[in-house]
Design a protein around this motif. Structure first.
Motif: not given
Length: 731
Positions: A524-546
Motif C-alpha cells: 500500500l502507498e505510504q501514509i503519514p502517521l502524525i506524531g508516530g504512535d499518537a496517530a495509532t491512538r487517535d485515528p483522526r490524525r490519520i484521516v487528517f493526513a490523508i
C-alpha cells in the motif's frame, strides 16, 4: 522384546493402559517412564500387544513413533517400574478440562470427592501448569507437598482404578484447599466457593485462582463499574457461561464452535451475539457484534456455577496493566477487589486462556495458550533454534529434530515483568526438551524491541548464530509452516505495523516468500502517521493526513490544531499499514474515532463489513508496478457525505482495495509459477476480509492459504523466525 514409545505419553494414563493391555494378554514384563518416553519389556505376543495398545490408547495420549529392540529377560507378571532418567524428546500434555467421570463424582453426595474442586484423574486436569520437569512424576509437580492419604494411595496403586498412577491425585483429606478472603486479607468463614458465588451474584468484584493463573470476576450487571475500576473503557472481556444450552441463548454457535466449546481444551471462542441478548452483551464487548465465550473447565468452575444464580460471569485474566497474569496469592491483593478465592497449590507455569475464532473449519488463534501448550508442529529443518517473537502477543518457539514447540502466550514484552516471563517460559521449554545446544536465534528487525536484546543474550549464552527476520516475512513463513508448504508462496501480510527493510513502517505487504528469502512485490502507498504512535491512538490524525494529501479538509480539528498537525506531518514517519487504513476508514465513518485498546477502530469496523454489500463502485490503481494506492479510495469516499450507508461504504471500499492487492498477487503468481496465495497478519482475523481475498484467489485459479494451528497475528512471528533461521543454518 523392548518397545520404546515416543509421543504424548506422560501424565495421560499411558502406563496404566500398557499395564492393563499386557495383563489381558498374559504378557510378563514391565513399563516405565524414561525421560519423556516410555520403555516397555514384553516376553511374548508383541504384535498383538501393539495392535491392542493402539486401540485402547487414552484420549489425551498420542503415539508419534514406536521402535523395537530384541532383548531377552524373565519376569514374573507385569509391573510398572519407577521412572528413570532418559532422553527428553516429548512433553507432558496440556491442561485439559475435568472429564465427565470426575464431574459425576463431584456431584455425587455419596462420593468422598463430593464438591471437591481439585478432583481429577489420569484423563483430565492440570498438567503443564503444575510440572517442573519430566519424567512426569508427583515429586516433579506442585502436588509434591501434598502427601497421599490411605484412600488415595489405594486408588493410585489399583491397576483397575482410573486414578492408577495419576500423579495429581488428591481428595479433601490430603489435597489442596480453597480459602476465601475479604479486601482486608481477612479469612471469611464458611464454604468458600458457595460464599464467593453469593458475593458475585450480589454485585461484588472478585479474584478466582485457577490452574494456570487468576481471573477477575463479576456479573454482567456490574460491567460499567468494573470497567471504571479496571480502567478498561472498551476492551472486550471474556465471558464464562453456565453451560452450552445457556450460551446458545446469548450467541450463535455453529458446529465447529460447539465442538471447540465442548473440547477438553475449552478455549474462549469468539461468537456472534444473538439478537435477543445483544444489549446484555454490549457492555462486555462494546461496538462489536461478537463476544468471547467459554465453558467451565475446572472442577472449581462447575462447583461455582452449582452455587451461582447468574447465567454467566465476566471472567478475564487478572493482571496489572501490561503485566502478565497473577499467579501468587500475595500478589492478588494488589488488585484491590472485594473478595478473593485462593488456593494453596503453587502455580509453576502461568497459562492464560486460549482464544480462537473460526473461519469455516479453520481455527484462528488470537491467543494460543491453555489447552494447546505444549504443542508441536513440523518445521522444514532439524536444527536446534529459538525464535523470540516481536513485541506484543509474543510467544517463543523452540525447535529440535524437525519439531517445533511453542510456549504459552507471553504478552507485551515492552513491560519488564513480561520480559521476565519470556525468559522463564523459554528456559522451562528448553529444560523439558533437554536441549543443551542452540545453533540459531531468530529475532525481529525492529531496533527498539526488547526481544532483540533477549535474543542477543541467548546468542551469547549458547554461542549461537543470530538471524534478523523481517516482521512480515516471518508472518508469511509462519503461514507456510502452518500449511506444511515448502515451495514459495505469495502472502498478503496485513497488520498494524512491522519494521521494514527500508526503515519505514510496513503493514500492507504482498510478498513472494520462501524459507530462505523474500521479495516485496507490492504494498500500500505510504501514509503519514502524525506524531508516530499518537496517530495509532487517535485515528483522526490519520484521516487528517490523508485529506491534507488530497487537498481537502477533514473537519476534525480547529484551525490552531490544524497548523500544528501540518507542521508535524512534514517530519512524521510514514506507513504502508493496512491496519491504519482500516482505522482511518472506521474513523471517517464515525464507527471508531479513538483507540482505547490495540486494533479497536478496525475491530469495530468488522461489524459493518459483515453487514455491508458492494453497492458502490470504488476504484483504485497500482503505480510503479507495485504501489497500491489508497488515497483515491478516500477521495471517492469523501463524495458520500451521508454516512447512513456506512456498512455498504465500508464494504465497497475494502473490497476495491483487496481486489487490487489480489490482482498484483495473482499476476506475480502466474509470472513466477507460484500456485499458493495466502493471507496472514493481524488483519487476517477479520473474517469478511479473508472471505473477499479467498474468492479472488480461487476465481484466479490458485490455491488459498490461511491459518489453522499457528496464530495469524504476532503470536505466530516466532514460528516464522525459527523456520527461517533453521533453514538458513542448514543451507
Amino acid at each position: 522384546m523392548k518397545v520404546f514409545v515416543k509421543g504424548t505419553v506422560q501424565g495421560v494414563g499411558f502406563r496404566p493402559t500398557v499395564y492393563r493391555v499386557a495383563n489381558s494378554l498374559g504378557i510378563n514384563g514391565y513399563v516405565l517412564n524414561k525421560g519423556s518416553n516410555v520403555e516397555i519389556f514384553l516376553d511374548k505376543r508383541e504384535d498383538e500387544f501393539l495392535k491392542a495398545l493402539r486401540r485402547e490408547i487414552p484420549d489425551n495420549a498420542s503415539i508419534d513413533e514406536i521402535s523395537l529392540k530384541e532383548e531377552q529377560g524373565k519376569y514374573e507378571g507385569f509391573v510398572i517400574l519407577e521412572s528413570s532418567e532418559g532422553v527428553k524428546s516429548s512433553l507432558v500434555p496440556p491442561d485439559t478440562a475435568t472429564c465427565d467421570e470426575c464431574l459425576d463424582e463431584i456431584f455425587d453426595r455419596g462420593n468422598r470427592r463430593y464438591l471437591y474442586p481439585f478432583t481429577n484423574c489420569t484423563n483430565c486436569g492440570a498438567r503443564f501448569s503444575l510440572i517442573k520437569d519430566v519424567p512426569y512424576d508427583r515429586e516433579k509437580t506442585s502436588m509434591s507437598e501434598f502427601s497421599l492419604c490411605r484412600n488415595c494411595k489405594e486408588e493410585y496403586r489399583d491397576p483397575l482404578n482410573r486414578r492408577f498412577h495419576a500423579q495429581t491425585i488428591s481428595c479433601p483429606e490430603c489435597g489442596p484447599k480453597y480459602m476465601l478472603y475479604d479486601e482486608e486479607k481477612n479469612a471469611i468463614e464458611g464454604n468458600p466457593i458457595k460464599t464467593f458465588a453469593k458475593f458475585i451474584d450480589d454485585g461484588a468484584t472478585g479474584i478466582m485462582k485457577s490452574w494456570g493463573g487468576m481471573h477477575l470476576v463479576c456479573n454482567f450487571e456490574e460491567v460499567g463499574r468494573f470497567r471504571e475500576w479496571y480502567r478498561r473503557e472498551a476492551k472486550p472481556f471474556a465471558v464464562m457461561m453456565r453451560d452450552l444450552e445457556t450460551a446458545s441463548e446469548y450467541v450463535y454457535i455453529g458446529e465447529h464452535e460447539e465442538e471447540a466449546l465442548r473440547s477438553p481444551q475449552r478455549p474462549v471462542v469468539v461468537l456472534k451475539k444473538s439478537e435477543d441478548k445483544f444489549g446484555v452483551l454490549d457492555g462486555i464487548s462494546p461496538g462489536l457484534d461478537t463476544a468471547g465465550i467459554y465453558l467451565p473447565y475446572t472442577a472449581l468452575h462447575h462447583i461455582f456455577f452449582h452455587y451461582l444464580k447468574s447465567d454467566g460471569i465476566i471472567m478475564t485474566s487478572a493482571n496489572l496493566p501490561g503485566e502478565p497474569m497473577i499467579t501468587r496469592n500475595e500478589d492478588a491483593f494488589n488488585l484491590n477487589v472485594d473478595v478473593y478465592l485462593l488456593h494453596n497449590r503453587e502455580i509453576l507455569n502461568r497459562v492464560d486462556d486460549s482464544v480462537i475464532r473460526f473461519y469455516n473449519d479453520k481455527k484462528f488463534f488470537l491467543r494460543r495458550s491453555r489447552g494447546f501448550v505444549p504443542h508441536k508442529i513440523k518445521v522444514p529443518h532439524r536444527k536446534n533454534v529459538i525464535g523470540v517473537g516481536a513485541e506484543k502477543n509474543v510467544s517463543v518457539s523452540v525447535s529440535t529434530d524437525g519439531e517445533l514447540y511453542i510456549t504459552q502466550y507471553i504478552g507485551n514484552t515492552s513491560y519488564y515483568p513480561s520480559l521476565e516471563f519470556l525468559a522463564s517460559a523459554t528456559d522451562h521449554l528448553i529444560n523439558l526438551l533437554d536441549i543443551k545446544e542452540i545453533s540459531g536465534i531468530g529475532i525481529d528487525l525492529h531496533p527498539r524491541y526488547l526481544t532483540r536484546h533477549f535474543g542477543r543474550d541467548l546468542t551469547e549464552r549458547f554461542s549461537a548464530e543470530i538471524f534478523e527476520v523481517q516482521h512480515h516475512w516471518a508472518h508469511a513463513v509462519s503461514l507456510m509452516v502452518d500449511n506444511g508448504v515448502e515451495e514459495p508462496i505469495i502472502a498478503l501480510t496485513l497488520d498494524g505495523a512491522g519494521y521494514g527493510t527500508d526503515g519505514s513502517i510496513w503493514g500492507g505487504e504482498i510478498l513472494i516468500s520462501s524459507f530462505d528469502s523474500f521479495e516485496r512485490i507490492g504494498h500500500l502507498e505510504q501514509i503519514p502517521l502524525i506524531g508516530g504512535d499518537a496517530a495509532t491512538r487517535d485515528p483522526r490524525r490519520i484521516v487528517f493526513a490523508i485529506f491534507e494529501m488530497l487537498g481537502k479538509n477533514s473537519g476534525y480539528f480547529e484551525e490552531k490544531e490544524t497548523d500544528i498537525l501540518r507542521n508535524l506531518m512534514k517530519k512524521s514517519p510514514t506507513t504502508s499499514s493496512f491496519g491504519r487504513v482500516l482505522d482511518a476508514l472506521s474513523c471517517y465513518l464515525d464507527i471508531g474515532i479513538k483507540r482505547t485498546y490495540d486494533g479497536e477502530p478496525a475491530m469495530r469496523l468488522e461489524r459493518y463489513l459483515n453487514a455491508g454489500e458492494r453497492k458502490i463502485d470504488f476504484e483504485t490503481e497500482v503505480v510503479d508496478d507495485k504501489i497500491v494506492r489508497t488515497l483515491p479510495l478516500f477521495d471517492q469516499l469523501s463524495e458520500y457525505p451521508d454516512k447512513s450507508r456506512k456498512a455498504d461504504l465500508a464494504y465497497s471500499f475494502v473490497y476495491a482495495l483487496l481486489k487490487k492487492m489480489t490482482e498484483v498477487a495473482i499476476e506475480n503468481a502466474n509470472a513466477n509459477g507460484i500456485r499458493y496465495i495466502g493471507i496472514t497478519g493481524g488483519v487476517s482475523y477479520n473474517v469478511p476480509i479473508v472471505k473477499i481475498v479467498e474468492k479472488f484467489v480461487e476465481d484466479g485459479g490458485l490455491e488459498f492459504l490461511t491459518h489453522d494451528q499457528v496464530p495469524n497475528g504476532d503470536g505466530g512471528i516466532s514460528i516464522g523466525q525459527n523456520a527461517v533461521a533453521g533453514v538458513r543454518l542448514e543451507r
